[in-house]
Design a protein around this motif. Sequence first.
Motif, short mmCIF file in Angstrom:
data_model
loop_
_atom_site.label_atom_id
_atom_site.label_comp_id
_atom_site.label_asym_id
_atom_site.label_seq_id
_atom_site.Cartn_x
_atom_site.Cartn_y
_atom_site.Cartn_z
N ARG A 192 0.81 -1.22 0.00
CA ARG A 192 0.00 0.00 0.00
C ARG A 192 0.84 1.26 0.00
NH1 ARG A 192 -4.32 -0.58 4.71
NH2 ARG A 192 -4.06 1.67 4.54
N ALA A 193 1.94 1.28 0.75
CA ALA A 193 2.78 2.48 0.80
C ALA A 193 3.32 2.83 -0.59
CB ALA A 193 3.92 2.29 1.79
N ASP A 194 3.75 1.83 -1.33
CA ASP A 194 4.25 2.07 -2.68
C ASP A 194 3.12 2.52 -3.61
OD1 ASP A 194 6.65 1.26 -1.69
OD2 ASP A 194 6.80 -0.58 -2.87
N GLN A 195 1.94 1.95 -3.43
CA GLN A 195 0.80 2.38 -4.24
C GLN A 195 0.47 3.85 -3.98
OE1 GLN A 195 -2.44 -0.25 -3.30
NE2 GLN A 195 -1.35 -2.10 -3.95
N ASP A 196 0.47 4.22 -2.71
CA ASP A 196 0.15 5.61 -2.36
C ASP A 196 1.19 6.57 -2.91
OD1 ASP A 196 -2.12 4.76 -1.03
OD2 ASP A 196 -1.17 4.76 0.96
N ALA A 197 2.47 6.17 -2.87
CA ALA A 197 3.54 7.03 -3.39
C ALA A 197 3.40 7.21 -4.90
CB ALA A 197 4.90 6.43 -3.05
N ARG A 198 3.07 6.14 -5.60
CA ARG A 198 2.89 6.23 -7.05
C ARG A 198 1.69 7.12 -7.39
NH1 ARG A 198 -0.40 3.71 -10.66
NH2 ARG A 198 0.36 3.53 -12.82
N LEU A 199 0.61 6.96 -6.64
CA LEU A 199 -0.58 7.78 -6.89
C LEU A 199 -0.28 9.25 -6.63
CD1 LEU A 199 -3.58 7.70 -7.67
CD2 LEU A 199 -4.10 7.53 -5.21
N ALA A 200 0.46 9.55 -5.57
CA ALA A 200 0.82 10.93 -5.27
C ALA A 200 1.67 11.52 -6.39
CB ALA A 200 1.57 11.00 -3.94
N ALA A 201 2.58 10.73 -6.94
CA ALA A 201 3.42 11.20 -8.04
C ALA A 201 2.57 11.48 -9.28
CB ALA A 201 4.50 10.17 -8.36
N LEU A 202 1.59 10.63 -9.54
CA LEU A 202 0.70 10.86 -10.68
C LEU A 202 -0.08 12.16 -10.52
CD1 LEU A 202 -0.85 7.33 -11.41
CD2 LEU A 202 0.65 8.65 -12.90
N ASN A 203 -0.57 12.39 -9.31
CA ASN A 203 -1.38 13.58 -9.07
C ASN A 203 -0.55 14.85 -9.02
OD1 ASN A 203 -3.89 12.29 -8.98
ND2 ASN A 203 -3.62 11.70 -6.84
N ALA A 204 0.75 14.72 -8.73
CA ALA A 204 1.62 15.89 -8.69
C ALA A 204 2.14 16.28 -10.07
CB ALA A 204 2.82 15.62 -7.76
N ALA A 205 2.04 15.35 -11.03
CA ALA A 205 2.53 15.63 -12.38
C ALA A 205 1.66 16.68 -13.04
CB ALA A 205 2.56 14.36 -13.20
#
Length: 208
Positions: free
Chosen positions: A177-190
């Motif tokens: 889950r932590a890796d999923q959340d980090a990837r999602l945050a990166a997508l939303n920050a792009a």
Amino acid sequence: MRLILPAFVIAAVLLVSGPGRAQDPTPSDNPEMAAMLEADQAVRHGMTPERLRDRAFLQNMIAEDAERRRRTRALLEAGALRTARDYRAAAFVFQHGSTPEDYLLAHSLAVAALARGDSESAWIAAATLDRYLQMTGKAQIYGTQTRKTPDGPPTLDPYDRDLVPDSLRTALGVPPRADQDARLAALNAAPAPPVPAPPANANGPDGS
């Protein structure tokens, strides 16, 4: 005293254990199924947002996907898919379907591949179940599906994050889950891709 066997017993023994009895060969991967998986992945390789906005490209891809599913179903019903690789390839083809039934069949195919010892099918087994759940209005449970709505940012929701532990995700090749959340945050920050400007003369030479 000599033991005399009836002729039909001798014949049966020869049929079962004779040196000329052919053994069932190990099934080979279906080359047509392998080619369909290659085509399925090739059309998606290097996919860009611009490509996804190309209506002609999308319509062609959807039509080709549908034909691959039709042909894969025919091979499945004919018993022509017999190996773990065959079932894994078929699972990926149906993962790119359009109905909940497509995704549920994809999940069943992935489970069949796992049952035949193909550990590489673990992720697609999880992903197909997640997609089926979301397509039927339920929450995914592994976190393999990222959705982009027209009026919102990318999201994993609906997502039941607590049903399965990270140890089970890891066992199926799914990031924790932590890796999923980090990837999602990166997508939303792009930054969002720029909207192409219309041609200068789009409204006619006088701007009307």
